[in-house]
Design a protein around this motif. Structure first.
Motif: not given
Length: 339
Positions: A147, A151-154
């Protein structure tokens, strides 16, 4: 000499009085010259005493001046030491090596595909036989997903390749990528350099390792349709707490690739070369040029000079007072004798 005369007079006052009485008795009948009355010797002695007093006063002022200079030097030394403590000097040293620890090269190709990867030596890269076609992959590679640390999302996909090691043989790594289509006006591949590929392989949490690397190191790009030549140099920085950080400096040169394929192609080819610039590892650390032992030795010398000057001034004052008292005593004796 003055002290001896005073002592001699104090020891034999009766003889001088008898001699003076004889002079007075004889003077009633005979007139003697002024020189024979003994007036020249006291004036001469007085002149010598005056010169000694003046010389002592001059020496006293000189030593007071030296004391002032010593006090100023103490203040200046302490100020310089504090200033050097606040502003350390950057020290740069170079260590020559034959082999580097193989760095890790993390590529973020996106839709691009790795066609070939080879190690070459002595800066010799043979001509491409089938550009744009899959070739030999002789490099040690590792694919990993993790990840994005910002962003810790993408989710990010990285292709990690082992870099060159042998600096004496000018080992280099030559890679070729192929991108069939892109939705952007320009095409480029991001890459990231970190210090040790072996640490990445031996790490139990490779995803966390890559997240830490991306947070700590800078990333670069190389464009499609060119041959990008990257020459790396390693810089180690020692922090105040004793820890050591590693970063890369690189020189990049770009050469246009002439596509000699027979049919016009809409795809894009990427070529990139990685090698070491020189066999020197640069180590940077902050050092404090102020040596406390040198400052202590200098302060001890200055204080010793101060004490010596103060002692000399005290002895000079005592000596002047003693001379003054002797002179007054001598004057009273002469006055009493004349009267």
């Amino acid at each position: 000499q003055l002290s001896e005369d005073v002592e001699r007079v104090s020891e034999n006052p009766t003889e001088e009085r008898e001699g003076d009485m004889e002079v007075h008795e004889d003077s009633s009948s005979v007139i003697l010259p002024d020189g024979e009355l003994g007036t020249t010797t006291p004036s001469l002695r007085f002149s010598k005493t005056c010169l000694k007093n003046v010389f002592s006063v001059i020496l006293l002022f000189i030593y007071l001046l030296l004391m002032a200079v010593a006090v100023f030097l103490v203040y200046q030394t302490i100020s310089d030491f504090r200033e050097k403590l606040k502003h350390p000097v950057m020290s740069v040293t170079y260590k020559e090596v034959s082999f580097y620890d193989a760095p890790g090269i993390a590529f973020y190709p996106g839709k691009a595909r790795l066609l070939s990867c080879k190690h070459h030596y002595y800066d010799h890269i043979p001509p491409l036989i089938n550009p744009g076609q899959p070739g030999d992959i002789e490099c040690t590679t590792q694919r990993i997903n993790y990840t994005d640390p910002f962003t810790n999302q993408t989710m990010k996909y990285a292709l990690v390749v082992q870099g060159p090691r042998d600096v004496k043989k000018k080992e280099l790594v030559f890679l070729q990528f192929h991108l069939n289509e892109t939705d952007q006006d320009f095409s480029a591949i991001d890459y990231l350099l970190f210090s040790s590929f072996q640490e990445f392989i031996s790490s139990p949490e490779k995803a966390k390792f890559m997240k830490d690397c991306e947070s700590s190191y800078s990333s670069w790009k190389f464009s499609g349709g060119f041959r990008t030549w990257v020459k790396m140099s390693l810089v180690k920085t020692k922090e105040e707490d004793g820890s050591e950080t590693v970063e890369f400096k690189q020189e990049t040169s770009v050469v246009n690739y002439i596509d000699q394929r027979t049919k016009p192609r809409s795809d894009q080819l990427f070529f990139v070369v990685f090698e070491w610039k020189d066999p020197f590892i640069q180590t940077v650390q902050d050092i404090i040029t102020a040596n406390p032992w040198n400052m202590i030795a200098l302060l001890c010398g200055i204080f010793l000079a101060l004490f010596k000057a103060a002692d000399f001034a005290k002895l000079s004052v005592k000596w002047m007072i003693k001379i003054r008292r002797r002179h007054l005593k001598r004057t009273r004796q002469v006055t009493n004798h004349i009267s």
